[in-house]
Motif scaffolding. Structure first.
Motif, PDB file in Angstrom:
ATOM      1  N   TRP A  64      82.677  15.374  59.975  1.00 19.09           N
ATOM      2  CA  TRP A  64      82.186  15.546  58.781  1.00 19.09           C
ATOM      3  C   TRP A  64      80.688  14.542  58.614  1.00 19.09           C
ATOM      4  O   TRP A  64      80.187  14.387  57.391  1.00 19.09           O
ATOM      5  CB  TRP A  64      83.514  15.476  57.294  1.00 19.09           C
ATOM      6  N   THR A  66      83.256   3.011  59.810  1.00 21.13           N
ATOM      7  CA  THR A  66      84.143   2.684  58.682  1.00 21.13           C
ATOM      8  C   THR A  66      85.620   2.646  58.532  1.00 21.13           C
ATOM      9  O   THR A  66      86.255   2.642  57.821  1.00 21.13           O
ATOM     10  CB  THR A  66      83.919   3.918  57.565  1.00 21.13           C
ATOM     11  N   GLY A  67      85.273   3.733  59.897  1.00 18.23           N
ATOM     12  CA  GLY A  67      87.283   3.686  60.453  1.00 18.23           C
ATOM     13  C   GLY A  67      88.346   4.725  59.383  1.00 18.23           C
ATOM     14  O   GLY A  67      88.519   4.671  58.378  1.00 18.23           O
ATOM     15  N   ALA A  68      86.805   5.897  58.501  1.00 17.31           N
ATOM     16  CA  ALA A  68      88.262   6.567  57.494  1.00 17.31           C
ATOM     17  C   ALA A  68      89.085   7.427  57.544  1.00 17.31           C
ATOM     18  O   ALA A  68      89.969   7.564  57.373  1.00 17.31           O
ATOM     19  CB  ALA A  68      86.983   7.750  57.579  1.00 17.31           C
ATOM     20  N   VAL A  97      72.273  15.011  53.887  1.00 12.71           N
ATOM     21  CA  VAL A  97      71.333  14.419  52.427  1.00 12.71           C
ATOM     22  C   VAL A  97      70.324  14.396  52.811  1.00 12.71           C
ATOM     23  O   VAL A  97      69.316  14.410  52.365  1.00 12.71           O
ATOM     24  CB  VAL A  97      72.346  12.404  52.529  1.00 12.71           C
ATOM     25  N   SER A 145      77.661  15.414  56.993  1.00 11.02           N
ATOM     26  CA  SER A 145      77.090  14.989  55.155  1.00 11.02           C
ATOM     27  C   SER A 145      75.858  14.404  55.237  1.00 11.02           C
ATOM     28  O   SER A 145      75.015  13.959  55.072  1.00 11.02           O
ATOM     29  CB  SER A 145      78.048  14.615  54.712  1.00 11.02           C
ATOM     30  N   SER A 176      70.366   3.673  57.792  1.00 10.00           N
ATOM     31  CA  SER A 176      70.781   5.154  55.804  1.00 10.00           C
ATOM     32  C   SER A 176      69.507   5.529  55.087  1.00 10.00           C
ATOM     33  O   SER A 176      69.045   6.678  54.988  1.00 10.00           O
ATOM     34  CB  SER A 176      71.694   4.813  54.638  1.00 10.00           C
ATOM     35  N   ASP A 177      69.484   4.026  54.017  1.00 11.22           N
ATOM     36  CA  ASP A 177      68.723   4.819  53.601  1.00 11.22           C
ATOM     37  C   ASP A 177      66.142   4.577  54.822  1.00 11.22           C
ATOM     38  O   ASP A 177      66.103   5.963  54.062  1.00 11.22           O
ATOM     39  CB  ASP A 177      67.842   3.486  52.876  1.00 11.22           C
TER      40      ASP A 177
END
Ligand code: CO
Ligand code: ZN
Ligand code: ZN
Ligand code: ZN
Ligand code: ZN
Ligand code: ZN
Ligand code: ZN
Lengths: 248, 248
Positions: free
Chosen positions: B223, B212-214, B231, B227, B12-13
């Protein structure tokens, strides 16, 4: 404690990466370039740490809510024996025997069933009457909190956390950049940047050790200061070296 | 799950900040500059995330060990009533009544005292005989694991975690840089970099949502992808804009 943790995360990354980048760009000679690259990286880093962190926490919270619904319906569907097995699965490893675990299960089940079903009837435990309206008692929160180690994070905390990490990064990262605003020759500014950032890294490292309470007294503070300085120094040295090697 | 979490953090970073930095430096025209700054930042970022993360986890683990010693000695010094109050403090909010909490305390105390004191005498619970030599049963681990929500992290995990985050950052960060190795004009390379990185951000965002299995099905993946792209795009746009504004 969580705000403190976020500040530490933001400052740690902010004091290291921007410092190293400015060191690397210094190798090219012009302070103007260092400032441009440094500020670009600062804004980008703050956005990544801040908003990125927010989205990550949000995903974790959505996952918790999903797991909570899922667990609650499983609890309602299950019989006493199945729940006893689950509770014993959580408490057994810590040394609780089956009989005591069964008592815990019964207690949790009473509270959960009372909370989930009718709101008006009296429950078997007089104490749980006051807890009956709370959504945080019973088998479901027990399994989530002690079984999975998960808790719900309030939305307000998500925003505060994102802002804190982002701000910490900005503050940490602007420090190594300051000399470059005043000194045109990058390699001279680098010297001042190293002294200034080195000092801040040492102090921050000691404060970090104090906060996390490694509990080792003076020795812990010294190691905290030195290790923090070394990480920053290693990153800066590597960045400077790489650019000098590729450029020269 | 923890290795996965570390890879997500690093990627991510790594996909966001180096991408934004290269976008910002592109505004100055030369790909060579972008490559130099980009690689400097990559190495610095990987060191900061990797070693910095290692030191942070190490500090947490030292803190846990300190807390464990401290808690264990407090448990040995305390009387039954004090321990009952502490256990009820942990179990009460979840719906357990005092009587059941006292039963739990007695059980934990039996195991802890047996484990802590003589190793040869028989304990009151036949089951706990096999657990007696384990250091992870009794009041101390109960208070730490359920009361404080803390667990010990094995040393091997610390190293794996640091390497994973650092590598994730390197891999994420090299992707936006690739076009600049081949295209001399930075603003042209930027176009390819945006397309390539944008694609990777979308895919990574969807995969993240899956992991993460939202739990929101197709909508969750969309989403997650959007998202993550936003970012990265915001960071890159801000960096490009700032440099263009300051330079022009
Ligand atoms: Co970072
Ligand atoms: Zn059944
Ligand atoms: Zn009860
Ligand atoms: Zn503490
Ligand atoms: Zn007492
Ligand atoms: Zn027992
Ligand atoms: Zn899960």
């Amino acid at each position: 404690p969580d705000v403190v943790r976020d500040v530490v995360i933001g400052l740690s990354d902010g004091l290291t990466v921007p410092f190293a980048l400015t060191a690397g760009l210094s190798s090219l000679g012009e302070s103007k370039l260092v400032v441009l690259g440094g500020i670009a990286e600062l804004i980008a880093g703050a956005i990544s740490m801040g908003i990125g962190g927010f989205l990550a926490s949000q995903a974790e919270r959505d996952h918790y809510r999903y797991l909570k619904k899922h667990t609650a319906s499983r609890v309602l569907r299950s019989c006493q024996g199945e729940m006893e097995r689950e509770v014993f699965g959580v408490l057994g490893p810590i040394g609780i025997d089956e009989t005591t675990a069964q008592a815990v299960t019964k207690c949790l089940r009473d509270v959960e069933v009372d909370t989930g079903m009718d709101g008006g009837s009296s429950s078997s435990d007089t104490e749980s009457a006051s807890l009956r309206w709370s959504k945080d008692v019973g088998l479901t929160p027990f399994l989530l909190k002690f079984g999975e180690g998960m808790e719900e994070v309030p939305t307000k905390r998500l925003y505060i956390s994102a802002l804190t990490i982002g701000l910490g990064y900005l503050i940490g990262g602007i420090i190594p950049l300051i000399p470059y605003f005043f000194i045109k020759r990058a390699k001279v500014a680098l010297l001042y940047s190293c002294i200034l950032t080195g000092l801040v890294l040492l102090i921050f490292g000691a404060v970090k050790a104090r906060i996390t309470g490694a509990g080792a007294g003076a020795g812990g503070y010294v190691w905290g200061a030195i290790s923090t300085l070394l990480v920053g120094g290693a990153a800066a040295g590597a960045a400077y070296g790489i650019v000098a090697a590729l450029e020269g």
